[in-house]
Design an enzyme around this catalytic site. Structure first.
Site, PDB file in Angstrom:
ATOM      1  N   TYR A   1       0.808  -1.220   0.000  1.00 38.76           N
ATOM      2  CA  TYR A   1       0.000   0.000   0.000  1.00 38.76           C
ATOM      3  C   TYR A   1       0.841   1.269   0.000  1.00 38.76           C
ATOM      4  O   TYR A   1       0.281   2.358   0.059  1.00 38.76           O
ATOM      5  CB  TYR A   1      -0.924  -0.006   1.235  1.00 38.76           C
ATOM      6  CG  TYR A   1      -1.760  -1.258   1.328  1.00 38.76           C
ATOM      7  CD1 TYR A   1      -2.998  -1.337   0.684  1.00 38.76           C
ATOM      8  CD2 TYR A   1      -1.305  -2.379   2.005  1.00 38.76           C
ATOM      9  CE1 TYR A   1      -3.761  -2.495   0.736  1.00 38.76           C
ATOM     10  CE2 TYR A   1      -2.058  -3.543   2.060  1.00 38.76           C
ATOM     11  CZ  TYR A   1      -3.283  -3.591   1.425  1.00 38.76           C
ATOM     12  OH  TYR A   1      -4.030  -4.742   1.466  1.00 38.76           O
ATOM     13  N   HIS A   2       2.176   1.127  -0.076  1.00 37.77           N
ATOM     14  CA  HIS A   2       3.037   2.286   0.113  1.00 37.77           C
ATOM     15  C   HIS A   2       4.088   2.415  -0.993  1.00 37.77           C
ATOM     16  O   HIS A   2       5.286   2.298  -0.727  1.00 37.77           O
ATOM     17  CB  HIS A   2       3.760   2.198   1.472  1.00 37.77           C
ATOM     18  CG  HIS A   2       2.849   2.043   2.641  1.00 37.77           C
ATOM     19  ND1 HIS A   2       3.227   1.402   3.809  1.00 37.77           N
ATOM     20  CD2 HIS A   2       1.573   2.454   2.838  1.00 37.77           C
ATOM     21  CE1 HIS A   2       2.229   1.415   4.657  1.00 37.77           C
ATOM     22  NE2 HIS A   2       1.214   2.046   4.094  1.00 37.77           N
ATOM     23  N   PRO A   3       3.686   2.660  -2.237  1.00 40.07           N
ATOM     24  CA  PRO A   3       4.703   2.870  -3.279  1.00 40.07           C
ATOM     25  C   PRO A   3       5.486   4.152  -3.014  1.00 40.07           C
ATOM     26  O   PRO A   3       4.916   5.172  -2.630  1.00 40.07           O
ATOM     27  CB  PRO A   3       3.872   2.969  -4.563  1.00 40.07           C
ATOM     28  CG  PRO A   3       2.504   3.390  -4.117  1.00 40.07           C
ATOM     29  CD  PRO A   3       2.313   2.782  -2.760  1.00 40.07           C
TER      30      PRO A   3
END
Length: 636
Positions: free
Chosen positions: A571-573
């Site tokens: 969920y954290h590019p």
């Protein structure tokens, strides 16, 4: 209709095999017409989503021809279908297993959110804490674009998420004329209703089916709307650990006031006991029993009632996303927000960024309106389209890439879920969705968070393999489960590439070190749940039986698991236009200014020099504030 007759038959056969009638939970998929619901849903989805599901159904249907069954899946009898599904879950052929996992997730989402099934598993959508009064709607003036509009301003900001909203507010309050362009629609609390599938369709890019290509395939959900991913994230607000800032060459003392300012604006504070819910209480019990570090998560919230649907938009606006905090402040200071604008390129003159241009989208379909173009000229361009779309924009025009680092160094914080099953009802979905954490192994790159989405979504339902009756038995005990998610600080990196026709390709292979970290994280979660009194813990590792006692924890870390065995989401590019002093190895400087394209500043997660080790929301915001204040000072 979205499906051919063969694909529809495949879907019906698959749904009935995964969720047969009878067992501890009587109704099956056919009783609530899961296949019909899913097909009707696909009719409302974007063409890319329909193509993806169609390809998965065709591939899965034909895959059994290459097995001992020698026939398409839809033509198999009930027993051969069940046998084939069990074999797929531990198959050496990764694509076969991953396709089943993805289709199973869709089927479970529709089954568990059906009004006939929810009462059977004990689910109701009422908040954990009583809502004493209906909250008002926070008004945010958002303009609808006119076809063919042309504007001129001091600063144009592309993207309205954590980076863009903060930059817009800081620049507008400094007296600059600011226009914020957002591709998605403007939603408010009245829109955040309905079943999870419908919210995925409306509030997520690609209707929630964004993923990385590699080993394994990893789901990468990204928000789409005014407010960006802050509309649909968990609200978790960790400051960047000092050891991470030190590794980046940043001064924690310099950033501290920026963090404080962000936290004050967002009303950041720890989750209270009144909305913690049983999911958080269970993890806290196990954590304390073991003496591990951690505690209640700090979140950007005010008046939270523990609805447990943070990932689908807060129905009370209690979660303080950008659409109810920084963007209203930006507008109050004179900024304008225009939705439905897909920026497709930068305007370059004499080697300087002087604006952006693109297409206007239809608010109903999201498709590009014919001949509806726009252009915004500006003295400065701020890109904040996120770590996937910002590099894609630059790559299409071969801009700001003398270092050849644009689109590279992608970190995503891959993670997975772990489920504990207890001997008493927990109703773990009641309470805030993400509530408490264990950071005992944070420096090793492992963070554990108590996370329970609505039933049927994510790992909270699909973690049990085996024949269909096993899953039905598990669903009957749904109310007795607790769920945790891992955040792995990744060693490996992926890449974003622009493809012909305006598309993009996200590639990512899990590094062997990160496989090890993931297994250690699964073991940590299992240890915590056993310490909290779990009867069994489901690791989601293919073919692995439930863990029931501490002596069995070695099965997790001593097993010969590979990257392909892991069921991951992220969920954290971040990191695809990384910040640094050396133009040969970075894209922007310490203030987000592109090294080789004057007029361009980047303020989103793409500038992060590496993994934040924790949820990156307020790291992005603090750095965006710093870059925007520096730009405002430069602009006079």
């Amino acid at each position: 209709m979205s499906l051919t007759a063969a694909r529809r038959a495949t879907l019906v056969a698959l749904a009935d095999s995964i969720l047969p009638r009878g067992g501890a939970l009587e109704p099956g998929a056919s009783d609530v017409n899961v296949a019909g619901q899913l097909e009707a849903y696909l009719d409302r989805c974007a063409p890319g989503t329909r193509r993806t599901v169609n390809v998965m159904l065709t591939a899965f249907n034909l895959s059994s021809i290459l097995s001992r069954h020698l026939r398409p899946f839809r033509l198999l009898g009930a027993q051969p279908r069940e046998s084939y599904l069990v074999a797929c879950e531990t198959s050496k052929i990764r694509q076969r297993r991953e396709t089943l996992i993805a289709l199973k997730a869709l089927i479970l989402m529709f089954f568990c959110s059906d009004d006939r099934i929810k009462p059977l598993i004990g689910y109701d959508a009422q908040p954990y804490k009583k809502v004493e009064r209906e909250p008002g709607v926070i008004e945010l003036p958002v303009e609808q674009p006119e076809p063919g509009f042309y504007e001129s301003t001091d600063v144009v900001v592309v993207g309205s998420g954590a980076g863009g909203a903060v930059a817009a507010k800081e620049l507008a309050e400094a007296g600059l004329k600011v226009i914020v362009l957002e591709e998605g629609e403007h939603f408010d609390r009245r829109d955040f209703t309905g079943p999870p599938a419908e919210r995925l369709r409306r509030f997520y890019r690609g209707n929630g089916l964004t993923f990385t290509i590699g080993v394994p395939t990893i789901s990468l959900p990204i928000g789409r709307g005014v407010g960006g991913s802050t509309l649909i994230n968990s609200g978790t607000c960790f400051r960047t650990p000092d050891f991470v800032l030190d590794s980046w060459g940043m001064d924690g003392a310099e950033l501290a006031p920026l963090f404080e300012s962000v936290e004050e604006t967002l009303n950041v504070g720890p989750v209270g006991a009144d909305i913690m819910g049983a999911n958080g209480e269970t993890m806290e019990k196990g954590r304390r029993e073991l003496g591990y570090s951690g505690g209640p998560i700090r979140r950007n919230a005010r008046g939270c009632h523990g609805s447990g649907v943070c990932a689908f938009g807060c129905p009370l606006d209690a979660k303080l996303g950008m659409h109810v905090t920084y963007l209203p402040l930006a507008v109050q200071a004179g900024a304008r927000i225009i939705s439905g604008c897909r920026v497709e390129g930068l305007v370059i003159e004499n080697g300087r960024a002087v604006g952006v241009r693109g297409s206007i989208l239809d608010p109903e379909s999201g498709a590009v309106q014919r001949d509806a173009r726009f252009e915004v000229r500006a003295n400065h361009v701020v890109l904040a389209a996120g770590a996937i779309y910002t590099p894609a924009l630059l790559l299409r025009q071969r801009l700001a890439n003398s270092s050849r680092q644009v689109g590279r160094n992608l970190r995503i914080h891959p993670g997975c879920g772990v489920l504990g099953v207890f001997d008493h009802d927990l109703f773990a979905w009641k309470g805030v969705m993400q509530s408490t954490y264990v950071d005992e192994k944070l420096r090793d790159g492992v963070l554990l968070e108590a996370t329970y989405p609505p039933p049927g979504v994510g790992y909270s339902a699909g973690g049990v393999g085996g024949k269909g009756s096993d899953l039905k038995d598990f669903l009957a005990r749904y109310r007795q489960t607790a769920a945790a998610g891992l955040i792995i600080s990744d060693t490996g990196t992926g890449r974003v590439r622009a493809t012909p026709g305006g598309g993009l390709l996200i590639t990512y292979d899990l590094h062997p070190d990160d496989v090890r970290k993931t297994l250690e994280g699964i073991r940590l979660a299992a240890e915590v749940y056993l310490a909290a009194g779990a009867q069994e813990v489901h690791t989601l590792l293919p073919g692995m039986p439930a863990v029931r006692k501490r002596e069995e924890l070695d099965w997790i870390t001593d097993g010969k698991w590979s990257a392909a065995d892991l069921k991951l989401s992220a969920y954290h590019p971040m990191g695809t236009c990384r910040m640094g002093k050396d133009p040969r190895s970075s894209v922007v400087d310490d203030f987000g200014r592109a090294h080789d394209l004057p007029g361009l500043v980047i303020t989103d997660a793409s500038v992060l020099p590496g993994s934040t080790y924790v949820n990156p929301q307020i790291t992005i915001m603090a750095l965006a504030a710093r870059s925007a204040r520096h730009l405002a000072a430069e602009a006079g």
